[in-house]
Design a protein around this motif. Sequence first.
Motif, PDB file in Angstrom:
ATOM      1  N   ASN A  55       2.861   1.539  -3.297  1.00  0.00           N
ATOM      2  CA  ASN A  55       2.040   1.531  -4.499  1.00  0.00           C
ATOM      3  C   ASN A  55       2.511   0.474  -5.493  1.00  0.00           C
ATOM      4  O   ASN A  55       2.539   0.690  -6.693  1.00  0.00           O
ATOM      5  N   VAL A  79       0.847  -1.196   0.000  1.00  0.00           N
ATOM      6  CA  VAL A  79       0.000   0.000   0.000  1.00  0.00           C
ATOM      7  C   VAL A  79       0.882   1.246   0.000  1.00  0.00           C
ATOM      8  O   VAL A  79       0.680   2.176  -0.774  1.00  0.00           O
ATOM      9  N   GLN A  93      -4.672   3.422   0.699  1.00  0.00           N
ATOM     10  CA  GLN A  93      -3.641   4.459   0.582  1.00  0.00           C
ATOM     11  C   GLN A  93      -4.128   5.780   1.162  1.00  0.00           C
ATOM     12  O   GLN A  93      -3.366   6.478   1.820  1.00  0.00           O
ATOM     13  N   THR A 125      -2.268   7.728   4.436  1.00  0.00           N
ATOM     14  CA  THR A 125      -1.559   8.951   4.047  1.00  0.00           C
ATOM     15  C   THR A 125      -0.981   9.730   5.235  1.00  0.00           C
ATOM     16  O   THR A 125       0.154  10.192   5.160  1.00  0.00           O
TER      17      THR A 125
END
Lengths: 159, 272
Positions: free
Chosen positions: A68, A65, B43, B47
């Motif tokens: 990416n 994650v 994601q 963050t």
Amino acid sequence: MNLSGYFILFTSMLLAVLLMIMPLPDGLAFIWPLWIVAVLGYWLYALPHRVSLGSALFFGILLDVFNNTLLGQHALALVTVAYIMEKMHHQIRLFFWWQQALLMMCLAAVYSFILFFVQSLLAEIHLSWPFWLPIISTGVIWPVVFALLRHYRQKFRIT
Amino acid sequence: MPRLYRQTSATFLRFLTWLLVCLVLMVLDQKHFVVTRIKSVLQTMVTPLEYAVAYPGKAVVFVRDYLTIQHQLVHAEHRWQDQRLLLEAQVQQVNALKMQNQQLQTLLDSPVVEREDKFLLAKVVTLKNDAFSHEVLLNRGANSGLAIGQAVVAADGIAGQIIATNPLNARAMLVSDSRSAVPVVNERTQENFIVIGTGIADSLALMNVSSSADLKVGDRLMSSGMGGHFPAGFPVGIVALIDTNVKTFAKINVKPAVNLAKLQLVVLPIES
């Protein structure tokens, strides 16, 4: 094992993941070790009945994650490393520290090669010399990680 | 007493199961099925952690800036002012040329319409350089109108392209990434080439160039706009080294126009 034990297990591995995704100056980034291999390696060595393939999968997915990459790519590498470690943990206990460090380098190499293999299926990439530096440095930091985590394991009586 | 011995066949089965899970996830992600969407959501959730790990590096920069000596600042200030004057003069020239171009085009009754590009400024949150990928995380995302495939431009030229977005952030692959390829044109000869990344931040390469190609060290390579991914006319790099002693194709190193390792602010041309 009490709650603080689980907390330390989780936090140490999360920290290893965060260390790996930390932005670094170029020179340092080249030699930055694969922290997660060393930290996961320690817990698989010390508490094989607590930490196993499931944890490897979880933190692998987390790395995917963050980086990416394809979901499952780092997880695949980490689960394989964890499996080897789990199969070997009786022998590892008899190893000298430098033999353990060498083993960590091998595991880091397995990890890197799996990542490289998956990546090479997706795009044309070349194996350049910086590829080997994190593998070596993972072995170099092993004694430090080992001493540090053992200190906390004994302090908080994590069994 | 913890159980130290485990049945090995059970371990192996578990290993196979997780392996299978990973493989299925990877295939689904590669085919941009459900999993890609889940990854984007995850994601967005993590963050804050990415912003947090960027702090130590930012702190170093902050302290360094804080300790800058006064005469250095004065010197830099003078330099910026000179540069600003120069740029302003150039902008006037460009405006004049634009007007002229428009007039000529109306005279010719040309269907080509002058396009006014809008630009969006974005900050680099983190930079990831390893052997496999060179990526940056930007502080603008789909909410600001960013989309996959968009070009990322820095002050000195093309920096990369967007490869993933979530509502608040976007990830850009830099031109030095080994998966990256940019169509370019040699400013001197108007010949077309493709610049590929090598995985090393300060070195790009030219793909499939014959040993007899007309190239010189110092040739400026500009984006050609072919393929429609990158806007035309931005600097991509300068030919730094030519080695023709290789079998079929010449080995050509290109120095990127942008200092990719120190990328901080980028501009995203958004088509209106």
